[in-house]
Write a protein that holds these residues in place. Structure first.
Motif, mmCIF file in Angstrom:
data_model
loop_
_atom_site.group_PDB
_atom_site.id
_atom_site.type_symbol
_atom_site.label_atom_id
_atom_site.label_comp_id
_atom_site.label_asym_id
_atom_site.label_seq_id
_atom_site.Cartn_x
_atom_site.Cartn_y
_atom_site.Cartn_z
ATOM 1 N N VAL A 99 24.306 47.504 10.368
ATOM 2 C CA VAL A 99 22.962 48.072 10.544
ATOM 3 C C VAL A 99 22.627 49.018 9.563
ATOM 4 C CG1 VAL A 99 21.369 49.404 12.023
ATOM 5 C CG2 VAL A 99 23.318 47.940 13.128
ATOM 6 N N ALA A 100 23.607 49.583 8.848
ATOM 7 C CA ALA A 100 23.359 50.191 7.575
ATOM 8 C C ALA A 100 23.234 49.536 6.414
ATOM 9 C CB ALA A 100 24.566 51.407 7.633
ATOM 10 N N ILE A 117 19.104 56.848 11.269
ATOM 11 C CA ILE A 117 18.318 55.712 11.550
ATOM 12 C C ILE A 117 19.130 54.449 12.232
ATOM 13 C CG2 ILE A 117 17.378 53.659 10.291
ATOM 14 C CD1 ILE A 117 16.157 55.674 8.074
ATOM 15 N N VAL A 118 20.325 54.438 11.718
ATOM 16 C CA VAL A 118 21.288 53.669 12.469
ATOM 17 C C VAL A 118 21.467 53.797 14.092
ATOM 18 C CG1 VAL A 118 23.719 52.576 12.858
ATOM 19 C CG2 VAL A 118 22.733 52.786 10.511
ATOM 20 N N PHE A 119 21.635 55.231 14.287
ATOM 21 C CA PHE A 119 21.451 55.553 15.757
ATOM 22 C C PHE A 119 20.121 55.217 16.571
ATOM 23 C CE2 PHE A 119 25.515 58.198 16.890
ATOM 24 C CZ PHE A 119 26.324 57.544 15.857
ATOM 25 N N LYS A 121 18.017 53.029 15.772
ATOM 26 C CA LYS A 121 17.766 51.335 15.886
ATOM 27 C C LYS A 121 18.470 50.849 16.920
ATOM 28 C CE LYS A 121 14.819 51.956 12.514
ATOM 29 N NZ LYS A 121 13.231 52.111 12.866
ATOM 30 N N LEU A 122 19.831 51.409 16.946
ATOM 31 C CA LEU A 122 20.591 50.717 18.038
ATOM 32 C C LEU A 122 20.240 51.393 19.376
ATOM 33 C CD1 LEU A 122 24.299 51.489 16.491
ATOM 34 C CD2 LEU A 122 23.179 49.338 17.076
ATOM 35 N N GLU A 123 19.486 52.436 19.609
ATOM 36 C CA GLU A 123 18.927 52.909 20.860
ATOM 37 C C GLU A 123 18.010 52.074 21.090
ATOM 38 O OE1 GLU A 123 18.415 56.745 20.094
ATOM 39 O OE2 GLU A 123 20.553 57.449 20.673
ATOM 40 N N MET A 124 16.964 51.845 20.006
ATOM 41 C CA MET A 124 15.799 51.148 20.424
ATOM 42 C C MET A 124 16.077 49.646 20.913
ATOM 43 S SD MET A 124 13.220 51.775 17.058
ATOM 44 C CE MET A 124 12.034 50.758 17.681
ATOM 45 N N VAL A 125 17.458 48.971 20.472
ATOM 46 C CA VAL A 125 17.563 47.546 21.127
ATOM 47 C C VAL A 125 18.715 47.882 22.535
ATOM 48 C CG1 VAL A 125 17.237 46.601 19.040
ATOM 49 C CG2 VAL A 125 19.466 47.426 19.488
ATOM 50 N N GLY A 126 18.657 48.891 22.964
ATOM 51 C CA GLY A 126 19.399 49.297 24.152
ATOM 52 C C GLY A 126 20.669 49.367 23.915
ATOM 53 N N ARG A 131 29.280 54.205 21.688
ATOM 54 C CA ARG A 131 30.093 53.348 22.043
ATOM 55 C C ARG A 131 30.189 52.110 21.270
ATOM 56 N NH1 ARG A 131 28.659 51.727 28.367
ATOM 57 N NH2 ARG A 131 30.431 50.682 27.764
ATOM 58 N N VAL A 132 29.102 51.641 20.639
ATOM 59 C CA VAL A 132 29.387 50.681 19.712
ATOM 60 C C VAL A 132 29.444 50.631 18.163
ATOM 61 C CG1 VAL A 132 27.834 49.365 21.529
ATOM 62 C CG2 VAL A 132 26.719 50.346 19.391
#
Length: 249
Positions: A99-100, A117-119, A121-126, A131-132
């Protein structure tokens, strides 16, 4: 936002696109329907400059992509996010680094800024970043790969998003999740999107406008409701899933 006129493309003696005309309205999602191998992916690869047409023009935010050199294309690609069919994650990188990647390549952000930003965007896609982020692609399910790929695609806040068969190969529940995700993102970040698919049910959930590609040309273009009720034979056979009829795909 995107205006395609007279787009033609051949591979050897095989003519794939025979004069495509298509508009993508700013802030809306345009779905391109068509059979596998019919040229849908070829259209969006032209939009991002991965392919050069035999003839025609492709205006993206007022600039004709066809006329740009590689250096100019690199600048324009920062504004275009492309979600490939399989997610196209780097196998040697974990989720965080995948993602970065565009942030590292195209910005001078600090590690702390990139992590934020990585965190986000990951939250935005659920997905739960805690964890991931340390997982590698081979540890992810198909749906998770698509979502990580989507998080990477939106990392630079592109004006345009291109989706290549986003629900392909997924089970119905995961397909519905991805469709919901795309619609939510569309509402949140207001991008102009083009989605190519042969998944009628899921596409009608996310699309504002629809185009039918048949025999190298767009044979129908309409808003969601009008397209559903189209009398065009090709559209009707595609939507209704008829196995027999006058139209040979």
């Amino acid at each position: 936002m995107i205006k395609i006129r007279g787009l033609k493309k051949s591979f050897g003696n095989l003519e794939i696109l025979k004069g495509v005309d298509l508009d993508a309205i700013e802030g809306k999602t345009t779905v391109i329907f068509g059979v596998s191998g019919g040229g849908k992916s070829t259209i969006i690869k032209h939009i991002v400059g991965l392919l050069k047409p035999n003839s025609g023009s492709i205006f993206v935010d007022g600039k004709d992509i066809v006329t740009l050199n590689e250096k100019e294309l690199r600048v324009e690609r920062k504004n275009i996010g492309f979600l490939f069919q399989n997610g196209a994650l780097f196998d040697s990188m974990n989720v965080f680094d995948n993602v970065a990647f565009p942030l590292v390549e195209h910005t001078n952000m600090s590690k702390k800024e990139i992590e934020k930003i990585v965190f986000e965007k990951l939250e935005m896609v659920g997905l739960n970043p805690i964890r991931v982020t340390k997982l590698f692609p081979d540890e992810l399910s198909g749906g998770m790969k698509k979502r990580v790929g989507l998080a990477r695609t939106i990392a630079l806040n592109p004006k345009i998003l291109l989706y290549d068969e986003p629900t392909s190969g997924l089970d119905p529940v995961t397909s519905d999740l991805i469709s919901t995700m795309i619609k939510t993102l569309q509402n949140e970040i207001k991008t102009t999107s083009i989605l190519i698919s042969h998944d009628v049910k899921e596409s009608f959930k996310v699309g504002d406008y629809f185009a039918m590609l048949f025999d190298g040309k767009i044979v129908e273009y309409a808003d969601n409701e009008s397209f559903k009720n189209s009398k065009n034979e090709v559209v009707r056979q595609f939507i209704d899933g008829l196995s027999e009829g006058p139209i040979e795909f």
